[in-house]
Design an enzyme around this catalytic site. Structure first.
Site, PDB file in Angstrom:
ATOM      1  N   SER A 695      10.379   1.051  26.437  1.00 11.08           N
ATOM      2  CA  SER A 695       9.492   0.503  27.465  1.00 11.08           C
ATOM      3  C   SER A 695       9.541  -1.020  27.567  1.00 11.08           C
ATOM      4  O   SER A 695       8.873  -1.587  28.432  1.00 11.08           O
ATOM      5  CB  SER A 695       8.056   0.955  27.207  1.00 11.08           C
ATOM      6  OG  SER A 695       7.599   0.488  25.953  1.00 11.08           O
ATOM      7  N   LYS A 738      -1.958   0.531  27.002  1.00 10.48           N
ATOM      8  CA  LYS A 738      -1.259  -0.724  27.323  1.00 10.48           C
ATOM      9  C   LYS A 738      -2.068  -1.584  28.299  1.00 10.48           C
ATOM     10  O   LYS A 738      -2.181  -2.799  28.136  1.00 10.48           O
ATOM     11  CB  LYS A 738       0.116  -0.418  27.899  1.00 10.48           C
ATOM     12  CG  LYS A 738       1.078   0.194  26.901  1.00 10.48           C
ATOM     13  CD  LYS A 738       2.417   0.530  27.557  1.00 10.48           C
ATOM     14  CE  LYS A 738       3.403   1.114  26.551  1.00 10.48           C
ATOM     15  NZ  LYS A 738       4.695   1.463  27.163  1.00 10.48           N
TER      16      LYS A 738
END
Length: 821
Positions: A695, A738
């Site tokens: 990611s 996140k």
């Protein structure tokens, strides 16, 4: 009769008429005393007539002892003429008579007169024969030996009789004497009476006596065995009676009563025929065993275990949806997915009561409340609750139990949990199902395949119980931290519900609602004794905990309560007359006095736009974090250096980022040969922490593009996503955590992959309200959003394509593409 007449005619015997007394089962011998009881009319008449006629009468045996009124055809024609010696009247109508035999006699004819039978008899003498004297002596000695052995085997023979035989005598007399004093069959005695040859009669007696000896030996052997058995039984009976007394004193139960009680309990279960037969058989085995034997203990344990299981016991389910929801909300904040799934199950159960149990799997990081919510679910559903921990289980027998052949055998954890719950429709929690192991003793995960299959578990057989048990009504809920270690066949049997980590606001809410009141009560404090505001709780969470759940947070709150309790206790001892306790206030300024120096600081994010520095987002087991990427381009020979304790996947992402920038070098205004003339160093700070995952691809690509082009990157922009070598942005996981990290760090814009757009609905409302989301399908959108072109040394270095567009996602989320600084 004709034979006797011939003897009579040949020897000229004198005939005599005497009254006849029929004998039943007896035979009288000459020169022998015999006594018997008289009770029949015909015998009474004969006895009366003999007393009138010199006390003499003729005794002969009946052919059938069952005949009460014998005729001449029912009597033997050979008997003994006897003299009555004594008559004794007995109570009642019976008479005891003692007679002495005179001589053998045959019957010429019988007659009846005044209910009395008479017989014309003649005397018959015996014949000694021509046998030698030595043979006679040998036969006499043989008879004496046989009779001595017979007397040793037969207890009814007196010593006087034995001594008389040992004294010897003529063969005929000894034969009659032994026959008279031996309990032979009357047919055999009649044969001996009719044998007129003395030696032959003696030989016959010897043969009969030898046969009797053999029979007596067998009888005595049987009697000895019987006596031993009886003695043994008597001993056991005596010991059992003593044991009963001892058990009574100890308050224990007798084995017979215990077995009957087992049988009654088995019948009361109303099991299937095969199962009931199996348990009854075990109860019968217990009844035949010694109470203190080891096997009886095994059977008792088996029966007790089987009878403790809830074969037909169920609890009434709580189908009131509002009440169930109120219980779930009372005990836990958040966890909406779990609550909604339980409410769905209850709703379906209310409409379809025949619905069988389900298998749910709660997956999430430690401390988020997976285990604790299951107890609340059981209360909300009205089901009994049992928990079994599977962490570290490596033995298949822990699930299915041990066979009874092993010492210390016991049922598996499934049966134990059901017995603990006490109901057939219990809720069983299988905690830490992802931490089971495998070794030589079997695979417990494979043993769970049948247990967690609602199509098969209606006849689950535990190795110890050995009879089928229906698990289809049980609601199984499992917990796990990761799905990676759960075997695929087992995972397919469970409905997975993922629990994400708590956000900062959720932790604060949980702490104020549940954790703080719980710890205050635990430490003997009241709300008035300790003041800790919500803002202070948020600071405590940020500075002293970094976790996905709230377990560490509760420990820190407990520490604060202990410190406060000590302060209050010291104040009370110093001021014993004070009526009210001292009030302790905890805030930002004095937090270090209670918990020490803060362990964690806020994410170190730059407050100015910099070249080659990009804010990335990462997911960890304790939540989301900011992950900065730094890139430096130095003149050199084209080396690529990547540091920061990276895993294989991140190293590949870095190489992909370089390739992606090379393919777009002309569009970015970068020298296409930069990879030959420059050394590139990509670094992730905090190198002590291992990092891996795809990611960070867009983050490294943006940082590399900024470093090569000299364009700064906005400091209030964070991003996440995987990148391909052609610049496409791929989806990632952990978006909720996140974005919470971005919110804590003060980010204004977060760039997310386009395929993650549906996940924005799960983001915390506070985050949705304060952060603007940019949906990116390609790296062009990412660069257009993150790079500050107006601050570049040369504004014409890059000429990107600008595509202004806004899309509403939900009610509070606004996304944009291609907005420039």
């Amino acid at each position: 009769m004709s034979q006797i007449n011939e003897i009579d005619n040949e020897f000229g015997f004198e005939l005599e008429t005497l009254p006849v007394l029929p004998l039943r089962g007896l035979v009288a011998f000459p020169e022998m005393l015999i006594h018997f009881d008289v009770g029949r009319l015909i015998s009474m008449k004969a006895l009366e007539q003999s007393m009138k006629d010199n006390q003499r009468l003729f005794l002969t045996a009946q052919r059938d002892i069952r005949t009460d009124s014998p005729t001449s055809d029912d009597l033997f024609t050979f008997g003994t003429v006897c003299t009555v010696k004594q008559i004794l009247r007995l109570p009642g109508d019976n008479i005891r008579v003692l007679v002495e035999g005179t001589y053998r006699a045959g019957v010429e004819e019988f007659s009846m007169q005044d209910d009395c039978m008479f017989a014309r008899v003649f005397r018959v003498d015996t014949d000694a024969g021509r046998t030698s004297q030595r043979r006679k002596e040998a036969l006499v000695r043989t008879l004496q030996d046989h009779f001595e052995e017979y007397a040793s085997l037969a207890s009814h023979v007196t010593n006087d009789v034995v001594m008389s035989v040992m004294d010897g005598g003529e063969p005929g007399y000894l034969a009659d004497y032994v026959a008279q004093n031996t309990p032979l069959a009357f047919e055999t005695k009649q044969e001996l009476l009719e044998q007129l040859h003395d030696v032959r009669r003696l030989e016959h007696v010897i043969r009969v006596l030898g046969n009797e000896i053999q029979i007596l030996r067998i009888e005595n052997g049987i009697q000895e065995k019987l006596k031993e058995q009886v003695d043994k039984n008597q001993k056991e009976y005596y010991l059992r009676e003593q044991l009963k007394v001892i058990q009574g004193e100890l308050g224990e139960q007798d084995t017979g009563d215990e077995v009957e009680e087992y049988r009654e309990k088995i019948r009361a279960l109303h099991l299937e025929e095969a199962s009931e037969t199996k348990l009854m058989k075990e109860a019968s085995r217990l009844e035949k065993m010694q109470p203190l034997s080891a096997e009886s203990g095994v059977i008792r344990t088996y029966l007790d275990t089987c009878l403790e299981l809830p074969w037909n016991t169920t609890t009434k389910e709580q189908l009131n949806l509002k009440a169930a929801r109120r219980i779930l909300d009372r005990d836990h904040f958040g966890l909406e997915k779990v609550k909604d799934r339980i409410m769905e199950f209850l709703a379906v159960k209310s409409l379809a009561p025949q619905l069988k149990g389900q298998v749910l799997c709660l997956v999430g990081p430690p401390g988020v409340g997976k285990t604790s919510i299951v107890r609340s679910v059981a209360e909300a559903m009205g089901r009994n609750y049992a928990r079994m921990s599977l962490g570290g289980v490596r033995d298949e027998a822990d699930i299915r139990g041990h066979r009874k052949t092993y010492i210390g055998a016991m049922p598996g954890r499934i049966m134990t949990a059901l017995a603990q719950a006490g109901s057939k429709n219990a809720l069983i929690l299988m905690d830490e199902i992802d931490k089971m192991g495998t070794d030589s003793r079997g695979d417990p995960a494979s043993a769970l395949l049948e247990v967690l299959d609602i199509e098969q578990n209606n006849a689950f057989r535990d190795h110890f119980i050995e009879i089928p048990f229906d698990l289809s009504d049980v609601l199984f809920i499992t917990t796990a931290n990761s799905l990676n270690t759960i075997p695929r066949p087992l995972l397919d049997r469970m409905e997975v519900i993922e629990l994400s980590s708590y956000t900062e606001q959720e932790k604060a809410e949980i702490a104020m609602r549940y954790l703080l009141p719980k710890q205050l009560e635990h430490h003997g404090l009241k709300k008035s004794n300790l003041t800790l505001s919500r803002e202070t709780m948020v600071y405590l969470i940020d500075a002293y905990t970094r976790e996905a759940g709230v377990r560490r947070l509760e420990q820190q709150i407990a520490t604060v309560c202990r410190k406060a309790a000590k302060i209050i206790a010291d104040d009370q001892q110093q001021n014993p007359n004070r009526k009210t306790r001292k009030r302790v206030t905890v805030n930002h300024s004095n937090m270090e006095k209670f918990l020490g120096t803060p362990r964690y600081k806020k994410d170190n994010v730059s407050k100015k736009d910099e070249i080659g520095v990009v804010n990335g987002l990462a997911w960890t087991s304790v939540g989301g974090e900011m992950l900065q990427v730094e890139v430096n381009v130095i003149p050199g020979t084209g080396k690529l250096e990547i540091t920061g304790n990276l895993g294989k996947v991140m190293l590949e992402s870095a190489k992909t980022a370089v390739t992606c920038v090379r393919s777009s070098a002309k569009d970015l205004g970068i020298d296409p040969m930069f990879y030959k003339d420059n050394d590139i160093h990509i670094h992730f700070p905090e190198a002590a922490i291992p990092k891996d995952g795809p990611s960070a691809g867009v983050t490294m690509t943006t940082a590399l593009a900024s470093a090569l082009s000299g364009i700064p990157v906005r400091h209030d922009v964070a991003m996440t996503g995987e990148v391909t070598i052609r610049g496409r942005v791929m989806p990632i996981g952990g978006l909720k955590e996140k974005t919470m990290a971005a919110y804590r760090a003060g980010m204004k814009i977060v760039i997310v992959p386009a395929e993650n757009e549906p996940d924005l609905q799960d983001i915390d409302p506070v985050v949705r309200k304060n952060i603007e989301f940019v949906i990116a399908e390609t790296m062009q959108t990412v660069l257009d959003t993150a790079l500050c072109r107006e601050q570049a040394d040369d504004a014409n270095t890059i000429n990107p394509t600008i595509i202004p567009e806004s899309v509403a996602v939900g009610s509070d989320v606004t996304t944009r593409q291609g907005e420039l600084c």
